[in-house]
Write an enzyme that holds these catalytic residues in place. Sequence first.
Site, PDB file in Angstrom:
ATOM      1  N   ASP A  63      29.563  39.352  31.909  1.00  0.00           N
ATOM      2  CA  ASP A  63      28.907  40.022  30.777  1.00  0.00           C
ATOM      3  C   ASP A  63      29.610  41.301  30.361  1.00  0.00           C
ATOM      4  O   ASP A  63      28.990  42.222  29.816  1.00  0.00           O
ATOM      5  CB  ASP A  63      27.435  40.317  31.096  1.00  0.00           C
ATOM      6  CG  ASP A  63      26.606  39.044  31.184  1.00  0.00           C
ATOM      7  OD1 ASP A  63      27.066  38.007  30.685  1.00  0.00           O
ATOM      8  OD2 ASP A  63      25.503  39.095  31.757  1.00  0.00           O
ATOM      9  N   HIS A  73      42.799  38.124  55.614  1.00  0.00           N
ATOM     10  CA  HIS A  73      43.418  38.040  54.298  1.00  0.00           C
ATOM     11  C   HIS A  73      43.304  39.350  53.517  1.00  0.00           C
ATOM     12  O   HIS A  73      43.646  39.411  52.338  1.00  0.00           O
ATOM     13  CB  HIS A  73      42.735  36.898  53.521  1.00  0.00           C
ATOM     14  CG  HIS A  73      43.506  36.366  52.373  1.00  0.00           C
ATOM     15  ND1 HIS A  73      42.938  36.146  51.130  1.00  0.00           N
ATOM     16  CD2 HIS A  73      44.798  35.969  52.254  1.00  0.00           C
ATOM     17  CE1 HIS A  73      43.831  35.654  50.311  1.00  0.00           C
ATOM     18  NE2 HIS A  73      44.977  35.533  50.949  1.00  0.00           N
ATOM     19  N   LYS A 121      42.901  37.585  41.737  1.00  0.00           N
ATOM     20  CA  LYS A 121      41.564  37.061  42.021  1.00  0.00           C
ATOM     21  C   LYS A 121      40.540  38.087  41.541  1.00  0.00           C
ATOM     22  O   LYS A 121      40.408  39.161  42.134  1.00  0.00           O
ATOM     23  CB  LYS A 121      41.347  36.831  43.522  1.00  0.00           C
ATOM     24  CG  LYS A 121      42.497  36.133  44.278  1.00  0.00           C
ATOM     25  CD  LYS A 121      43.272  37.115  45.081  1.00  0.00           C
ATOM     26  CE  LYS A 121      44.237  36.500  46.077  1.00  0.00           C
ATOM     27  NZ  LYS A 121      44.878  35.290  45.815  1.00  0.00           N
ATOM     28  N   HIS A 139      48.635  35.198  41.272  1.00  0.00           N
ATOM     29  CA  HIS A 139      47.978  35.419  42.568  1.00  0.00           C
ATOM     30  C   HIS A 139      46.706  36.255  42.432  1.00  0.00           C
ATOM     31  O   HIS A 139      46.050  36.568  43.411  1.00  0.00           O
ATOM     32  CB  HIS A 139      48.968  36.114  43.513  1.00  0.00           C
ATOM     33  CG  HIS A 139      48.627  36.014  44.952  1.00  0.00           C
ATOM     34  ND1 HIS A 139      48.145  37.074  45.685  1.00  0.00           N
ATOM     35  CD2 HIS A 139      48.686  34.966  45.811  1.00  0.00           C
ATOM     36  CE1 HIS A 139      47.943  36.703  46.934  1.00  0.00           C
ATOM     37  NE2 HIS A 139      48.261  35.426  47.043  1.00  0.00           N
TER      38      HIS A 139
END
Length: 480
Positions: free
Chosen positions: A195, A402, A190, A188
Amino acid sequence: MPATPYKHLHDKNISSKKPTSCVVLAVVMACLTVLGIILAIAILERPSYSDKNDGEKILPLEPSIDSCSMAPVETIPLYMEYNDSATFGLPTQTVWEDLIAMATKQVDVVSFYWTLTGPDINVNSSSAIPGSHILTGLGSLPTRNVSVRVLISNPTVLTNSTDLKDLQQKGVQVREVEFGRLTHGVLHTKFWIVDRKHLFLGSPNMDWRALTQVKELGVVLHNCSTLAIDLEKIFNSYWEMGFPNSTLPDPWPSKYDTNITKSHPLLVEKDNITSQMYISGSPPLFCPQSRTPDIDAILTTISEAQHYVDVAVMEYLPMMQFEKPQTYWSVLDDAIRAAAFDRKVKIRMLVSCGRDSNPSVLSFLQSLAALDNHISHMSIKIKLFIVPVGNQTDIPYSRVNHNKYMVTDKAAYIGTSNWSGDYFTTTGGVGLVISQHAPHLIWKKSLQSQLRAVFERDWNSHFAIYLDELGHHPDCALGT
């Protein structure tokens, strides 16, 4: 030296004919006293290694050479109107585009699922255009000699997405992690790493709706190599487990260890703001013992608050909701109740309610809200945040808040997990904890202050309502 304090020695044990013994004893006593003072000073001046309740030791902090500029990042869904004085984080779309533009060597992205174009979910909407731009931008990176690695959960959300196939054809490396087989959960997480010095993490998936239709919150950090490299260790652990027939190591090899923890956070000083930061992870099976578990990061943040705890989360469920049978999981609920009851910390919770919200949420929230009592000096106030659907009814799993973050008078926490048991025991997730100090005049520039402003904006908006004000609401599944 006065003889009086030692008169009893002469009287009982030492002959008056041997005065040198008295002198020797006095000198020895004086030396011991001086030595004790020297040792006391040395102890006071040495770096602190005081023990915590969990037995870990707090190591002395050295300021990082990284500059680590940071800012909140938000998606405000289309057709949501705030008042003119409202302040906002950086737009998610802008931040992602900037990260793609500044990449010169390597981009790593992990997301629960990918649906960056409208056809992915059989929807034809102009609000999907920003997602297509992000997909195009990522696909162009290999032509600039930028290595791109992408991770996704398996099993994942069922869609008709061709995003990853398109990216693979353009030279992007893609792996699926079989979390269901490894932990009985999902990936789940994210986040982005660019770099090995810039990073983004938060609630948005790689979904066009996360740019225009879903209310999201994350954080971007630039020129923060130490933290980015630490986050890369988590990415690499997922990447390693993306091999077919992989098995979870026990213990994890030392290359995944971290020295940045809740007991030894990264210290950064920039623009007269001092920040202490660390990254937490879940589930425990996917973390080396040195990594602070995500649930511990949340519990510590709550337990160290002295005045207030403000939580904004999509889903709050004190249960193991994906287990069969479902079981009660009281860890977070107990921490919130204890903070309100034992320390009289003021609790505010802003929980999302949308068309697809789990009806079980309401009874747990009502149980917490029932403790709000001025007689016992307990303050637990709860509101539902409802994103208006309007004419966007044809877009599934959208128009929802969310967010997954918390801000207290001592720290801020930005995570990728909903607040229910499975997310901390079997599900992949990360969190970032930041504790900051700054002179009063520049405190508003701190990330903590900006997150508090975001919370206040939403709490006082017309999108937030108390539980007893809900009644029937077409955009909230919890309405009666």
